[in-house]
Motif scaffolding. Structure first.
Motif, PDB file in Angstrom:
ATOM      1  N   PRO A 214      92.753   4.576  64.623  1.00  0.00           N
ATOM      2  CA  PRO A 214      93.026   3.846  65.870  1.00  0.00           C
ATOM      3  C   PRO A 214      93.201   2.346  65.656  1.00  0.00           C
ATOM      4  O   PRO A 214      92.470   1.723  64.891  1.00  0.00           O
ATOM      5  N   ASN A 230     100.352  10.682  73.650  1.00  0.00           N
ATOM      6  CA  ASN A 230      99.673  10.410  72.391  1.00  0.00           C
ATOM      7  C   ASN A 230     100.175  11.370  71.304  1.00  0.00           C
ATOM      8  O   ASN A 230      99.418  12.155  70.737  1.00  0.00           O
ATOM      9  N   ILE A 236      94.776   5.748  69.364  1.00  0.00           N
ATOM     10  CA  ILE A 236      93.933   5.270  70.464  1.00  0.00           C
ATOM     11  C   ILE A 236      92.455   5.344  70.103  1.00  0.00           C
ATOM     12  O   ILE A 236      91.977   6.379  69.616  1.00  0.00           O
ATOM     13  N   SER A 260      92.334  11.135  67.924  1.00  0.00           N
ATOM     14  CA  SER A 260      91.610  10.271  68.863  1.00  0.00           C
ATOM     15  C   SER A 260      90.648  11.068  69.751  1.00  0.00           C
ATOM     16  O   SER A 260      89.493  10.660  69.940  1.00  0.00           O
TER      17      SER A 260
END
Length: 337
Positions: A214, A230, A236, A260
């Protein structure tokens, strides 16, 4: 029964480029079949290399029932260092097996198929979470092959898009993607010089990078109601995931391999932050608070490769675009009579 065909990447690309609307429906129906239990989709197996930590080859075995009734496996390599040599990051093959006998009947070059199923899944997720096919601004983060395919599917599904804002760490890639959008797809597009300027004010954010960890942090980075695709799975930070609505393709698959959502699970010790699957959202079973971002994280299911691969194979056969290997199997009977 014992025929074996090969479908080249060129033939697969020709079929896909003429059939995106049909492929979109094939992917949607495959998700719904998976949700209703008409599939077997084991976890993917990752082959990693100690001296190449960013590279991997993944095996995705699966069975898809219903009208497909086919088994198979995709073997896909992801070598991010290829990009520096102007070579696509991913390469893949897909084997299709007859469900009655188990015999393989086709081998397809599958990087095109993998990109198409990912793109169709992404655009289905965008429409479902965003609740519309209209967006004044879509941020595109990462200007590679996957992003290009996704933009093509946005166009095929007739989205009303004001502009694409494209950001890539390599400015030339962003410029090329913006030019492709303007000149080939006919959608206004501009390359921007920062991640923040791409995301700011966007209705939809597409993350299609090669990030291994991330780099997007802070619970205020995405705005209320923003739809975040995503696709690259690891951009993230966990705190953002925990502060957002989360929809995945399959919970067990997605919460693995340090995605994530998997990092978020490790941080909080539970999975309560997952709202549900894309199929459940398509069926209207999920509700979203407009005050929170909506994140779609598709791990990538082997059943989608089977669904799209079977479609491409059948269409290639109809058009005479397969190469038959007549003596592929050395023995086709147990005992000679």
């Amino acid at each position: 029964m014992f025929e074996f065909d090969v479908v080249s990447g060129t033939a697969a690309r020709e079929v896909i480029s003429e059939s995106r609307q049909e492929i979109f429906q094939v992917v949607k129906e495959a998700y719904l079949a998976h949700e209703s239990g008409q599939s077997v989709n084991p976890k993917s197996y990752f082959l990693r290399f100690p001296e190449k930590p960013s590279s991997r080859i993944i095996a995705l075995p699966a069975y898809l029932g219903g009208d497909h009734d086919v088994a198979g496996i995709k073997w896909i390599a992801s070598f991010p260092d290829n990009v520096a040599r102007n070579v696509p990051r991913a390469s893949a093959v897909l084997l299709l097996n007859d469900y009655a006998t188990g015999y393989p009947f086709a081998c397809l070059e599958a990087s095109q198929i993998s990109a198409a199923r990912t793109a169709a899944s992404c655009v289905l997720g965008a429409a479902t979470l965003h609740g519309s096919t209209r967006a004044a601004r879509i941020a595109v983060v990462g200007a590679g092959v996957i992003a290009r395919n996704i933009l093509e599917f946005f166009t095929t599904e007739q989205w009303d898009i004001g502009e694409f804002a494209v950001y890539d760490q390599v400015a030339a890639y962003a410029d090329a993607m913006a030019a492709f959008s303007r000149e080939t797809l006919g959608i206004p597009s501009a390359a921007v010089d920062s991640l923040e300027s791409a995301v700011r004010g966007a209705d939809v954010v597409l993350l299609a990078t090669t990030a291994a960890a991330p780099y997007i942090t802070g619970t205020d980075f995405f705005s209320a109601g923003q739809t975040v695709l995503n696709i690259s799975l690891r951009d993230i930070a966990p705190e953002i995931i925990l502060a957002s609505h989360n929809v995945v393709d399959d919970i067990d698959h997605c919460l693995t391999a340090n995605t994530s959502p998997h990092l978020a699970e490790q941080a909080c010790g539970h999975r309560d932050f997952i709202d549900g699957t894309l199929a459940q959202a398509v069926l209207g079973k999920l509700q979203f608070d407009p005050a929170k971002p909506r994140v779609f994280s598709p791990f990538g299911l082997g059943i989608l490769d089977l669904a799209v691969g079977s479609f491409v194979y059948r269409r290639a056969v109809q058009r005479g675009r397969t190469t038959a290997i007549g003596d592929f199997f050395g023995e086709t009977v147990r005992w000679q009579k």
